[in-house]
Design a protein around this motif. Structure first.
Motif, PDB file in Angstrom:
ATOM      1  N   ILE A   1       6.613  73.823  62.498  1.00 34.84           N
ATOM      2  CA  ILE A   1       6.010  75.120  62.814  1.00 34.84           C
ATOM      3  C   ILE A   1       4.724  74.904  63.613  1.00 34.84           C
ATOM      4  CG2 ILE A   1       4.970  77.224  61.876  1.00 34.84           C
ATOM      5  CD1 ILE A   1       6.796  76.933  59.467  1.00 34.84           C
ATOM      6  N   HIS A   2       4.641  75.548  64.750  1.00 37.00           N
ATOM      7  CA  HIS A   2       3.434  75.560  65.580  1.00 37.00           C
ATOM      8  C   HIS A   2       2.962  77.015  65.684  1.00 37.00           C
ATOM      9  CE1 HIS A   2       4.331  71.420  67.009  1.00 37.00           C
ATOM     10  NE2 HIS A   2       5.579  71.814  66.964  1.00 37.00           N
ATOM     11  N   ASP A   3       1.914  77.230  66.450  1.00 38.82           N
ATOM     12  CA  ASP A   3       1.430  78.593  66.650  1.00 38.82           C
ATOM     13  C   ASP A   3       0.856  78.712  68.052  1.00 38.82           C
ATOM     14  OD1 ASP A   3       0.405  81.148  64.742  1.00 38.82           O
ATOM     15  OD2 ASP A   3      -0.753  80.798  66.556  1.00 38.82           O
TER      16      ASP A   3
ATOM     17  N   GLU B   1      -1.546  76.139  64.480  1.00 39.02           N
ATOM     18  CA  GLU B   1      -0.993  75.870  63.154  1.00 39.02           C
ATOM     19  C   GLU B   1      -0.945  74.357  63.014  1.00 39.02           C
ATOM     20  OE1 GLU B   1       0.356  78.281  60.923  1.00 39.02           O
ATOM     21  OE2 GLU B   1       0.532  76.638  59.499  1.00 39.02           O
ATOM     22  N   PHE B   2      -1.533  73.826  61.946  1.00 36.54           N
ATOM     23  CA  PHE B   2      -1.574  72.368  61.817  1.00 36.54           C
ATOM     24  C   PHE B   2      -0.155  71.811  61.828  1.00 36.54           C
ATOM     25  CE2 PHE B   2      -1.629  68.383  59.470  1.00 36.54           C
ATOM     26  CZ  PHE B   2      -2.480  67.682  60.299  1.00 36.54           C
ATOM     27  N   CYS B   3       0.089  70.861  62.754  1.00 30.30           N
ATOM     28  CA  CYS B   3       1.466  70.413  62.970  1.00 30.30           C
ATOM     29  C   CYS B   3       1.547  68.901  63.071  1.00 30.30           C
ATOM     30  CB  CYS B   3       2.017  71.067  64.233  1.00 30.30           C
ATOM     31  SG  CYS B   3       1.006  70.764  65.688  1.00 30.30           S
ATOM     32  N   GLY B   4       0.556  68.188  62.533  1.00 30.76           N
ATOM     33  CA  GLY B   4       0.621  66.732  62.565  1.00 30.76           C
ATOM     34  C   GLY B   4      -0.641  66.156  63.172  1.00 30.76           C
TER      35      GLY B   4
ATOM     36  N   GLN C   1      -1.701  64.973  65.948  1.00 27.30           N
ATOM     37  CA  GLN C   1      -2.226  65.344  67.263  1.00 27.30           C
ATOM     38  C   GLN C   1      -2.219  66.860  67.474  1.00 27.30           C
ATOM     39  OE1 GLN C   1      -3.843  63.401  69.236  1.00 27.30           O
ATOM     40  NE2 GLN C   1      -3.449  61.552  68.076  1.00 27.30           N
ATOM     41  N   HIS C   2      -2.284  67.607  66.388  1.00 24.83           N
ATOM     42  CA  HIS C   2      -2.345  69.066  66.479  1.00 24.83           C
ATOM     43  C   HIS C   2      -3.462  69.528  67.422  1.00 24.83           C
ATOM     44  CE1 HIS C   2      -3.249  73.170  65.251  1.00 24.83           C
ATOM     45  NE2 HIS C   2      -4.407  72.775  64.761  1.00 24.83           N
ATOM     46  N   ALA C   3      -4.616  68.853  67.322  1.00 26.05           N
ATOM     47  CA  ALA C   3      -5.758  69.258  68.165  1.00 26.05           C
ATOM     48  C   ALA C   3      -5.479  69.013  69.642  1.00 26.05           C
ATOM     49  CB  ALA C   3      -7.019  68.515  67.735  1.00 26.05           C
ATOM     50  N   TRP C   4      -4.548  68.093  69.944  1.00 26.05           N
ATOM     51  CA  TRP C   4      -4.208  67.831  71.339  1.00 26.05           C
ATOM     52  C   TRP C   4      -2.850  68.412  71.662  1.00 26.05           C
ATOM     53  CZ3 TRP C   4      -7.815  67.423  74.484  1.00 26.05           C
ATOM     54  CH2 TRP C   4      -9.010  66.782  74.124  1.00 26.05           C
ATOM     55  N   MET C   5      -2.724  69.669  71.335  1.00 25.26           N
ATOM     56  CA  MET C   5      -1.523  70.397  71.719  1.00 25.26           C
ATOM     57  C   MET C   5      -2.008  71.634  72.457  1.00 25.26           C
ATOM     58  SD  MET C   5       1.735  71.327  69.445  1.00 25.26           S
ATOM     59  CE  MET C   5       2.919  72.509  70.081  1.00 25.26           C
ATOM     60  N   ARG C   6      -2.637  71.346  73.586  1.00 27.43           N
ATOM     61  CA  ARG C   6      -3.266  72.427  74.341  1.00 27.43           C
ATOM     62  C   ARG C   6      -2.468  72.733  75.600  1.00 27.43           C
ATOM     63  NH1 ARG C   6      -9.647  70.939  73.629  1.00 27.43           N
ATOM     64  NH2 ARG C   6      -9.481  70.510  71.387  1.00 27.43           N
TER      65      ARG C   6
HETATM   66 CU1  CUA Z   1       1.494  72.327  67.220  1.00 26.70          CU
HETATM   67 CU2  CUA Z   1      -0.455  72.400  65.838  1.00 26.70          CU
END
Ligand code: CUA
Length: 312
Positions: free
Chosen positions: A142-144, A180-183, A185-190
């Motif tokens: 799940i992402h957001d 949405e926290f997804c692992g 590298q969540h912060a680098w999902m820009r």
């Molecule tokens: Cu995809 Cu956080």
């Protein structure tokens, strides 16, 4: 790009949300000042002054209690009414029209595809001043999807297709991110949404020609390396890797890679030096990324970056 995107809406879909945020903040501040002010006043006014015995003991006051219960209910009622209204304004009906862009979230990048088959990653081009309907799903967890200046945010869920309108009133570049926290590298999902006056949706058209590579050039050798070390097992380059059918589920589509501002989910700006750094130290630059650090020679890395930077 705005430093405080949440407070700088750039669309009629995002503006009501910012207004609601302000109303909620100022109402909350008012309640805080009232309560903290009364508390301070009572502490000072009825402080112990060393004289007399125990003060009068009071148990309950129907009028006051009914008053503050009704007051609180009225405040929450007003906020509920405003919130429901804003939810309607920022989420217009998505049931009718066909989506303009299909969005797939991956650990950790965003893929954008038009119904015509053009695909890109990390960067979505939309026309300014027009609402664009997105269909969003996830390839893994799940992402957001969040572009605070252009729309509400929405969860992106594997096996489910959510829909979202976005709109940029004016041409510009707008920051987007996973919310949405997804692992790791969540912060680098820009990603970036780039609105221009006459943009084609998503990226370039599906049949825009692939660049012709001069035989014997570094880029041409890079193309060969791209196939031989099986970059093309995970990454598609339309017009170049058609002999390696791409299932779209592993790595970002690299067609027109050179025209993108950022790479690797926004962790690096797209320059030849950074492409080489990425190829050489993938797992140091973005630990946990699905792409392994490949055993490439400096020559191969140089040629691969020449190839990728030729994909305009
Ligand atoms: Cu995809 Cu956080």
């Amino acid at each position: 790009m705005s430093a405080f995107p949440v407070f700088d809406p750039a669309s009629s879909l995002a503006r009501p949300i910012t207004q609601l945020t302000s109303i909620t903040f100022w109402l909350g501040l008012g309640v805080f000042l009232l309560v903290a002010g009364l508390l301070s006043w009572f502490m000072w006014r009825y402080r112990h002054r060393g004289a007399g015995g125990e003060p009068a003991q009071i148990f309950g006051n129907t009028r006051d209690e009914v008053g503050w219960i009704l007051g609180a209910v009225a405040l929450v009622g007003v906020l509920l009414f405003l919130t429901v209204r804003v939810a309607g304004q920022s989420s217009p009906d998505t049931a009718g029209p066909n989506p303009d862009v299909y969005v797939t979230a991956h650990q950790w990048y965003w893929a954008f595809r038009t119904p015509g088959g053009a695909e890109t990653a990390g960067e979505l081009h939309i026309p300014a001043g027009r609402r664009v309907l997105l269909d969003l799903t996830s390839a893994d967890v799940i992402h957001d999807f969040s572009v605070p200046q252009l729309a509400r945010k929405i969860d992106v869920i594997p096996g489910q297709h959510n829909r979202l309108w976005i709109e940029a009133a004016k041409a510009g570049t707008y920051a987007g991110e996973c919310n949405e926290f997804c692992g790791p590298q969540h912060a680098w999902m820009r990603f970036r949404v780039i609105a221009d006056d006459a943009a084609s949706l998503a990226g370039a058209g599906p049949d825009s020609p692939a660049p012709t590579l001069v035989a014997g050039s570094a880029a041409a050798h890079g193309a060969q390396v791209f196939r031989e070390v099986q970059c093309s097992a995970c990454h598609a380059v339309q017009g170049q890797t058609s002999d390696f059918p791409h299932d779209g589920a592993v790595g970002p589509d690299l067609t027109h890679f050179a025209s993108r501002q950022l790479m690797a989910g926004g962790v690096l700006t797209n320059t030849p030096a950074n492409v080489q750094r990425w190829l050489k130290h993938t797992q140091q630059v973005k630990p946990g990324a699905r792409m392994p650090t490949l055993p490439l020679s400096d020559q191969e890395i140089n040629d691969l970056s020449a190839y990728l930077e030729a994909l305009k």
